[in-house]
Scaffold this motif. Structure first.
Motif, PDB file in Angstrom:
ATOM      1  N   MET A   5     -15.405  -5.793  22.042  1.00 29.59           N
ATOM      2  CA  MET A   5     -15.841  -7.172  22.241  1.00 29.59           C
ATOM      3  C   MET A   5     -14.746  -8.183  21.895  1.00 29.59           C
ATOM      4  N   MET A   6     -14.107  -8.003  20.749  1.00 33.09           N
ATOM      5  CA  MET A   6     -13.126  -8.995  20.300  1.00 33.09           C
ATOM      6  C   MET A   6     -11.872  -9.004  21.170  1.00 33.09           C
ATOM      7  N   THR A   7     -11.676  -7.969  21.980  1.00 32.91           N
ATOM      8  CA  THR A   7     -10.460  -7.910  22.805  1.00 32.91           C
ATOM      9  C   THR A   7     -10.727  -8.279  24.265  1.00 32.91           C
ATOM     10  N   ILE A   8     -11.971  -8.654  24.574  1.00 29.30           N
ATOM     11  CA  ILE A   8     -12.294  -9.018  25.969  1.00 29.30           C
ATOM     12  C   ILE A   8     -11.393 -10.158  26.484  1.00 29.30           C
ATOM     13  N   ARG A  56     -24.484  -7.923  21.272  1.00 29.69           N
ATOM     14  CA  ARG A  56     -23.063  -8.253  21.477  1.00 29.69           C
ATOM     15  C   ARG A  56     -22.741  -8.324  22.967  1.00 29.69           C
ATOM     16  N   SER A  57     -23.304  -7.370  23.729  1.00 27.74           N
ATOM     17  CA  SER A  57     -23.024  -7.376  25.168  1.00 27.74           C
ATOM     18  C   SER A  57     -23.572  -8.640  25.819  1.00 27.74           C
ATOM     19  N   GLU A  58     -24.687  -9.161  25.300  1.00 27.44           N
ATOM     20  CA  GLU A  58     -25.218 -10.419  25.844  1.00 27.44           C
ATOM     21  C   GLU A  58     -24.230 -11.556  25.591  1.00 27.44           C
ATOM     22  N   ASN A  59     -23.657 -11.595  24.384  1.00 30.54           N
ATOM     23  CA  ASN A  59     -22.655 -12.625  24.077  1.00 30.54           C
ATOM     24  C   ASN A  59     -21.457 -12.508  25.013  1.00 30.54           C
ATOM     25  N   VAL A  60     -21.010 -11.284  25.252  1.00 32.80           N
ATOM     26  CA  VAL A  60     -19.886 -11.062  26.161  1.00 32.80           C
ATOM     27  C   VAL A  60     -20.267 -11.537  27.567  1.00 32.80           C
ATOM     28  N   CYS A  61     -21.502 -11.267  27.985  1.00 29.77           N
ATOM     29  CA  CYS A  61     -21.962 -11.702  29.304  1.00 29.77           C
ATOM     30  C   CYS A  61     -21.876 -13.219  29.455  1.00 29.77           C
ATOM     31  N   TYR A  62     -22.323 -13.959  28.439  1.00 32.61           N
ATOM     32  CA  TYR A  62     -22.239 -15.424  28.509  1.00 32.61           C
ATOM     33  C   TYR A  62     -20.788 -15.864  28.657  1.00 32.61           C
ATOM     34  N   TYR A  63     -19.905 -15.256  27.870  1.00 32.98           N
ATOM     35  CA  TYR A  63     -18.484 -15.599  27.928  1.00 32.98           C
ATOM     36  C   TYR A  63     -17.917 -15.297  29.316  1.00 32.98           C
ATOM     37  N   MET A  64     -18.187 -14.084  29.812  1.00 29.74           N
ATOM     38  CA  MET A  64     -17.636 -13.670  31.105  1.00 29.74           C
ATOM     39  C   MET A  64     -18.199 -14.516  32.241  1.00 29.74           C
ATOM     40  N   GLN A  65     -19.484 -14.842  32.166  1.00 31.60           N
ATOM     41  CA  GLN A  65     -20.104 -15.670  33.203  1.00 31.60           C
ATOM     42  C   GLN A  65     -19.440 -17.051  33.219  1.00 31.60           C
ATOM     43  N   ASP A  66     -19.147 -17.585  32.026  1.00 31.59           N
ATOM     44  CA  ASP A  66     -18.434 -18.867  31.925  1.00 31.59           C
ATOM     45  C   ASP A  66     -17.054 -18.792  32.572  1.00 31.59           C
ATOM     46  N   GLN A  67     -16.436 -17.615  32.540  1.00 30.45           N
ATOM     47  CA  GLN A  67     -15.110 -17.442  33.136  1.00 30.45           C
ATOM     48  C   GLN A  67     -15.195 -17.196  34.646  1.00 30.45           C
ATOM     49  N   GLY A  68     -16.429 -17.112  35.163  1.00 33.55           N
ATOM     50  CA  GLY A  68     -16.586 -16.957  36.608  1.00 33.55           C
ATOM     51  C   GLY A  68     -16.812 -15.526  37.085  1.00 33.55           C
ATOM     52  N   TYR A  69     -17.159 -14.617  36.166  1.00 32.71           N
ATOM     53  CA  TYR A  69     -17.394 -13.217  36.535  1.00 32.71           C
ATOM     54  C   TYR A  69     -18.878 -12.941  36.741  1.00 32.71           C
ATOM     55  N   LYS A  70     -19.161 -11.935  37.578  1.00 26.40           N
ATOM     56  CA  LYS A  70     -20.545 -11.502  37.822  1.00 26.40           C
ATOM     57  C   LYS A  70     -20.871 -10.426  36.793  1.00 26.40           C
ATOM     58  N   LYS A 101     -16.315  -8.092  41.724  1.00 27.77           N
ATOM     59  CA  LYS A 101     -17.184  -7.003  41.264  1.00 27.77           C
ATOM     60  C   LYS A 101     -18.193  -7.494  40.248  1.00 27.77           C
ATOM     61  N   GLU A 102     -19.278  -6.725  40.102  1.00 26.84           N
ATOM     62  CA  GLU A 102     -20.250  -7.042  39.057  1.00 26.84           C
ATOM     63  C   GLU A 102     -20.059  -6.034  37.923  1.00 26.84           C
ATOM     64  N   TYR A 103     -20.067  -6.526  36.700  1.00 23.48           N
ATOM     65  CA  TYR A 103     -19.872  -5.681  35.526  1.00 23.48           C
ATOM     66  C   TYR A 103     -21.146  -5.601  34.707  1.00 23.48           C
ATOM     67  N   ILE A 104     -21.423  -4.404  34.227  1.00 20.00           N
ATOM     68  CA  ILE A 104     -22.570  -4.191  33.337  1.00 20.00           C
ATOM     69  C   ILE A 104     -22.000  -3.960  31.945  1.00 20.00           C
ATOM     70  N   PHE A 105     -22.410  -4.822  31.002  1.00 18.02           N
ATOM     71  CA  PHE A 105     -21.894  -4.727  29.637  1.00 18.02           C
ATOM     72  C   PHE A 105     -22.889  -4.018  28.735  1.00 18.02           C
ATOM     73  N   ILE A 106     -22.324  -3.192  27.855  1.00 13.90           N
ATOM     74  CA  ILE A 106     -23.103  -2.279  27.016  1.00 13.90           C
ATOM     75  C   ILE A 106     -22.644  -2.414  25.569  1.00 13.90           C
ATOM     76  N   CYS A 107     -23.614  -2.435  24.633  1.00 13.42           N
ATOM     77  CA  CYS A 107     -23.272  -2.327  23.218  1.00 13.42           C
ATOM     78  C   CYS A 107     -24.344  -1.487  22.542  1.00 13.42           C
ATOM     79  N   ARG A 108     -24.476  -1.600  21.232  1.00 16.57           N
ATOM     80  CA  ARG A 108     -25.429  -0.751  20.526  1.00 16.57           C
ATOM     81  C   ARG A 108     -26.868  -1.166  20.801  1.00 16.57           C
ATOM     82  N   SER A 109     -27.138  -2.491  20.715  1.00 18.13           N
ATOM     83  CA  SER A 109     -28.522  -2.954  20.847  1.00 18.13           C
ATOM     84  C   SER A 109     -28.738  -3.935  21.994  1.00 18.13           C
ATOM     85  N   GLY A 110     -27.645  -4.410  22.590  1.00 13.73           N
ATOM     86  CA  GLY A 110     -27.754  -5.390  23.669  1.00 13.73           C
ATOM     87  C   GLY A 110     -27.419  -6.804  23.241  1.00 13.73           C
TER      88      GLY A 110
END
Length: 103
Positions: free
Chosen positions: A46-49, A71-85, A60-69
């Motif tokens: 996560m910290m190196t994304i 951290r991956s949700e936080n990464v999703c918000y960040y990536m979506q802000d950067q324009g990624y699916k 492309k669309e990316y599916i993010f995975i973590c232990r409980s969902g």
């Protein structure tokens, strides 16, 4: 706040069993992925994304995975802000009943 598309662990397992080519990114820490990852997932902590954005493709669309969902949700918000699916695998690996591979 924008919403994040989600995928359940069951839906993901079905897609993989059907042979769909998916872009999976596991954002857990090294010691967590040592317990096993979903086959075909890329490990980017996560910290190196932010420094690894060059590995992602906006087509492309990316599916993010973590232990409980969470951290991956936080990464999703960040990536979506950067324009990624993106999609978040809800429930995380705690909820994953499918096969895992240990590297």
């Amino acid at each position: 706040m924008m919403t994040i598309e989600i995928i359940t662990t069951e839906e993901l397992e079905k897609k993989l069993e059907a042979g769909e080519k998916l872009e999976l990114v596991d954002v857990r820490e090294d010691e967590e992925v040592a317990q096993g990852m979903i086959r075909g997932a890329k490990h980017i902590r996560m910290m190196t994304i932010p420094e690894n954005l060059g590995q992602f493709d906006k087509e492309k669309e990316y599916i993010f995975i973590c232990r409980s969902g969470a951290r991956s949700e936080n990464v999703c918000y960040y990536m979506q802000d950067q324009g990624y699916k993106v999609r978040n695998m809800i429930g995380g690996m705690l909820n994953w009943a499918g096969e895992v591979v240990v590297k």
